[in-house]
Design a protein around this motif. Structure first.
Motif, PDB file in Angstrom:
ATOM      1  N   THR A   1     -25.901  -2.109  -4.721  1.00  0.00           N
ATOM      2  CA  THR A   1     -26.932  -2.253  -4.184  1.00  0.00           C
ATOM      3  C   THR A   1     -27.856  -1.023  -5.137  1.00  0.00           C
ATOM      4  N   VAL A   2     -28.196   0.013  -6.134  1.00  0.00           N
ATOM      5  CA  VAL A   2     -28.300   1.079  -6.272  1.00  0.00           C
ATOM      6  C   VAL A   2     -28.903   0.700  -7.680  1.00  0.00           C
ATOM      7  N   ILE A   3     -28.625  -0.241  -8.202  1.00  0.00           N
ATOM      8  CA  ILE A   3     -29.023  -0.302 -10.092  1.00  0.00           C
ATOM      9  C   ILE A   3     -29.908  -1.368  -9.857  1.00  0.00           C
ATOM     10  N   PRO A   4     -30.353  -1.995  -8.126  1.00  0.00           N
ATOM     11  CA  PRO A   4     -32.304  -2.376  -8.782  1.00  0.00           C
ATOM     12  C   PRO A   4     -33.275  -1.787  -8.094  1.00  0.00           C
ATOM     13  N   ILE A   5     -32.695  -0.651  -7.948  1.00  0.00           N
ATOM     14  CA  ILE A   5     -33.832   0.870  -7.458  1.00  0.00           C
ATOM     15  C   ILE A   5     -34.015   1.358  -8.963  1.00  0.00           C
ATOM     16  N   GLY A   6     -35.749   1.640  -9.012  1.00  0.00           N
ATOM     17  CA  GLY A   6     -35.703   3.236 -10.188  1.00  0.00           C
ATOM     18  C   GLY A   6     -35.724   4.316 -10.048  1.00  0.00           C
ATOM     19  N   GLY A   7     -35.551   4.479 -11.456  1.00  0.00           N
ATOM     20  CA  GLY A   7     -34.834   6.269 -11.087  1.00  0.00           C
ATOM     21  C   GLY A   7     -36.249   7.410  -9.977  1.00  0.00           C
ATOM     22  N   ALA A   8     -37.413   6.635 -10.570  1.00  0.00           N
ATOM     23  CA  ALA A   8     -38.296   7.425  -9.502  1.00  0.00           C
ATOM     24  C   ALA A   8     -38.020   7.820  -7.839  1.00  0.00           C
TER      25      ALA A   8
ATOM     26  N   LEU B   1     -29.911   9.264 -13.159  1.00  0.00           N
ATOM     27  CA  LEU B   1     -30.748  10.109 -13.931  1.00  0.00           C
ATOM     28  C   LEU B   1     -30.574  10.950 -14.734  1.00  0.00           C
ATOM     29  N   LYS B   2     -29.111  10.820 -15.038  1.00  0.00           N
ATOM     30  CA  LYS B   2     -29.342  11.875 -16.100  1.00  0.00           C
ATOM     31  C   LYS B   2     -29.643  11.054 -17.107  1.00  0.00           C
ATOM     32  N   GLY B   3     -29.732   8.956 -17.481  1.00  0.00           N
ATOM     33  CA  GLY B   3     -30.445   9.136 -18.578  1.00  0.00           C
ATOM     34  C   GLY B   3     -28.940   8.052 -19.542  1.00  0.00           C
ATOM     35  N   LEU B   4     -27.642   7.780 -18.585  1.00  0.00           N
ATOM     36  CA  LEU B   4     -26.188   7.030 -18.891  1.00  0.00           C
ATOM     37  C   LEU B   4     -26.689   6.026 -18.931  1.00  0.00           C
ATOM     38  N   ILE B   5     -27.605   5.482 -17.518  1.00  0.00           N
ATOM     39  CA  ILE B   5     -28.051   3.737 -17.498  1.00  0.00           C
ATOM     40  C   ILE B   5     -29.239   3.909 -17.233  1.00  0.00           C
ATOM     41  N   ASN B   6     -30.568   2.581 -17.429  1.00  0.00           N
ATOM     42  CA  ASN B   6     -31.134   2.384 -18.182  1.00  0.00           C
ATOM     43  C   ASN B   6     -31.586   2.286 -16.279  1.00  0.00           C
ATOM     44  N   GLY B   7     -32.809   4.595 -16.225  1.00  0.00           N
ATOM     45  CA  GLY B   7     -33.296   3.914 -14.901  1.00  0.00           C
ATOM     46  C   GLY B   7     -34.151   3.227 -14.856  1.00  0.00           C
ATOM     47  N   ARG B   8     -34.794   2.113 -15.817  1.00  0.00           N
ATOM     48  CA  ARG B   8     -35.453   0.854 -14.614  1.00  0.00           C
ATOM     49  C   ARG B   8     -34.713   0.889 -13.692  1.00  0.00           C
ATOM     50  N   ALA B   9     -35.511  -0.706 -13.041  1.00  0.00           N
ATOM     51  CA  ALA B   9     -35.146  -1.155 -11.512  1.00  0.00           C
ATOM     52  C   ALA B   9     -34.251  -2.291 -12.076  1.00  0.00           C
ATOM     53  N   VAL B  10     -33.128  -2.120 -12.692  1.00  0.00           N
ATOM     54  CA  VAL B  10     -32.518  -3.853 -12.695  1.00  0.00           C
ATOM     55  C   VAL B  10     -32.198  -4.770 -11.452  1.00  0.00           C
TER      56      VAL B  10
ATOM     57  N   LEU C   1     -31.664  -2.558   2.124  1.00  0.00           N
ATOM     58  CA  LEU C   1     -32.038  -3.652   1.415  1.00  0.00           C
ATOM     59  C   LEU C   1     -31.686  -3.943   0.099  1.00  0.00           C
ATOM     60  N   GLY C   2     -32.264  -2.519  -0.791  1.00  0.00           N
ATOM     61  CA  GLY C   2     -32.146  -2.110  -1.902  1.00  0.00           C
ATOM     62  C   GLY C   2     -32.993  -3.187  -2.850  1.00  0.00           C
ATOM     63  N   GLY C   3     -33.695  -3.103  -4.127  1.00  0.00           N
ATOM     64  CA  GLY C   3     -34.311  -4.381  -4.761  1.00  0.00           C
ATOM     65  C   GLY C   3     -35.975  -3.473  -4.473  1.00  0.00           C
ATOM     66  N   PHE C   4     -36.363  -2.087  -3.278  1.00  0.00           N
ATOM     67  CA  PHE C   4     -38.034  -1.788  -3.994  1.00  0.00           C
ATOM     68  C   PHE C   4     -37.044  -0.650  -5.381  1.00  0.00           C
ATOM     69  N   GLY C   5     -38.719  -0.594  -5.356  1.00  0.00           N
ATOM     70  CA  GLY C   5     -38.939   0.573  -6.706  1.00  0.00           C
ATOM     71  C   GLY C   5     -39.111  -0.373  -7.939  1.00  0.00           C
ATOM     72  N   GLN C   6     -39.276  -1.432  -7.615  1.00  0.00           N
ATOM     73  CA  GLN C   6     -40.130  -2.318  -8.808  1.00  0.00           C
ATOM     74  C   GLN C   6     -41.374  -1.941  -8.950  1.00  0.00           C
ATOM     75  N   THR C   7     -42.294  -1.435  -8.077  1.00  0.00           N
ATOM     76  CA  THR C   7     -43.921  -1.581  -7.886  1.00  0.00           C
ATOM     77  C   THR C   7     -44.132  -0.199  -8.701  1.00  0.00           C
ATOM     78  N   SER C   8     -42.858   1.101  -8.340  1.00  0.00           N
ATOM     79  CA  SER C   8     -42.935   1.974  -8.434  1.00  0.00           C
ATOM     80  C   SER C   8     -43.083   2.422 -10.605  1.00  0.00           C
TER      81      SER C   8
ATOM     82  N   VAL D   1     -23.627   5.557  -9.407  1.00  0.00           N
ATOM     83  CA  VAL D   1     -25.191   4.817 -10.120  1.00  0.00           C
ATOM     84  C   VAL D   1     -26.169   5.653 -10.380  1.00  0.00           C
ATOM     85  N   ALA D   2     -26.935   6.196  -9.531  1.00  0.00           N
ATOM     86  CA  ALA D   2     -27.987   7.177  -9.305  1.00  0.00           C
ATOM     87  C   ALA D   2     -27.956   8.484  -9.787  1.00  0.00           C
TER      88      ALA D   2
END
Lengths: 96, 280
Positions: free
Chosen positions: B203-210, B147-156, B270-277, B142-143
């Protein structure tokens, strides 16, 4: 596995973990990515387990699984070291 | 007997070289040599393992290593400098998958082939290796995709995400107990594999690309722990040492990277961060 062997292995685990904790201190931020990449290559040490598991002569399910493991672990090890070396090479050129 | 001793001494030398290698990687002036020292340690470990008395058939081992080395070198040489992080992610995923496959291979041998039985300790460590390895594999994929842009890079993020993760985690624990108690029923193992693979994605899907570098660092630590667990399965000390080194140093490195980004490690775990970023 008897209790004694398990205890020895647990000693190895605990001491190696402490060494791992201590190793990463005062690392300059520019080295974070190469360090991550370099230790990623080391985690390919599973290659050793894959070689042993791929040892038997008969082509059973477990042997096929081990061969697949060996291929992926080799990719992890070789790719990991080459990528890390390329990163560090670039790093050096930048410095000069 | 003598072979066994040679293998063990070589593993000890390799372990020391791994430690020195990581230490050298932490300094700018010695980093490249450090990577080389660690690569030599790996070569020693691989070569000496070929002496193992359990290995009766070599051709397929050599062929597989050759194919893997060629593909690995070509990919690693060709990839562009800007794509390095996703390369590390995918290689890390392969490492996690390798640990899963070795543990599953041992499981299959013990559960299905005549003359073998599965001890409690071995069963537990097989399960640890499988769960952490699966999370490493799909998490890394997923990571890589983000990064490659194959999946939505934003936090899901979806509602009740943590509850779903918690239920899946409890389910995988329950199935793990069943695997250890009834090693002959492979349905339990298949369940563990399926849920653990799903957990890695969730675990990784809710984390933003940055924030992916931090996640990759954490997953790298996981793959070390998976290798370490595999070491317990096989009673192999170099796997335990190298795995524990990567597991422990990876956690610390992740923490350092988090601090640099002003985040806490608990948030990553816990996952789920990166929404703010993503909005920043």
């Amino acid at each position: 596995m008897n209790a004694e062997t398990l205890i020895v292995l647990l000693y190895v685990l605990v001491l190696a973990s402490f060494v791992g904790f201590e190793l990463i201190s005062k690392v300059p931020p520019t080295l974070h990515t190469p360090l991550m990449s370099g230790s990623n290559a080391i985690s390919g040490i599973t290659i050793v387990g894959a070689i042993v598991a791929a040892g038997p002569e008969d082509w059973s399910v477990s042997k096929w699984l081990a061969i697949a493991a060996l291929l992926l672990a080799t990719l992890n090890v070789v790719g990991g070291y080459v990528v890390t070396d390329r990163m560090l090479q670039m790093f050096k050129k930048k410095k000069k | 007997m003598e072979r066994d001793l040679i293998i063990k001494i070589a593993y000890l030398i390799a372990s020391v070289m791994f430690i020195i290698g990581i230490k050298m990687l932490g300094k700018t002036s010695t980093a490249r040599r450090g990577n080389f020292v660690s690569a030599i340690a790996m070569l020693i470990a691989v070569l000496v393992t070929l002496l193992d008395s359990q290995i009766l058939s070599y051709t397929e081992i050599f062929v597989t290593i050759l194919i893997g080395s060629v593909i690995g070198t070509v990919i690693a040489q060709r990839v562009e400098m800007t794509s390095m992080p996703e390369m590390v992610a995918i290689f890390n995923g392969f490492g996690g998958a390798a640990s899963v496959l070795v543990a599953t291979s041992e499981y299959w041998r013990m559960a299905h082939e005549a003359g073998y039985s599965m001890e409690m300790v071995v069963g537990v460590t097989i399960i640890i290796s499988v769960i952490i390895g699966c999370v490493t594999l799909t998490g890394s994929l997923v990571a890589f995709g983000k990064l490659k842009g194959l999946i939505n890079g934003r936090a899901v993020v979806f509602s009740g995400q943590h509850a779903v993760n918690a239920i899946l985690f409890l389910a995988v624990l329950a199935l793990s107990v069943l695997v250890v108690l009834q090693p002959n029923a492979e349905i339990w193992m298949l369940g563990v594999l399926a849920i653990a693979l799903l957990l890695g994605v969730l675990t990784v899907i809710p984390i933003g690309g940055a924030d992916m570098p931090v996640v990759i660092s954490l997953l790298n630590s996981y793959s070390g722990i998976a290798a370490c667990a595999t070491g317990f399965v096989l009673n192999n000390q170099v796997l335990i040492i190298a795995g524990a080194l990567v597991g422990a140093s990876g956690i610390i490195l992740t923490q350092i990277m988090c601090k640099a980004m002003n985040r806490s490690l608990v948030n990553v775990l816990l996952g789920g961060f990166g929404q703010t970023s993503s909005s920043a």
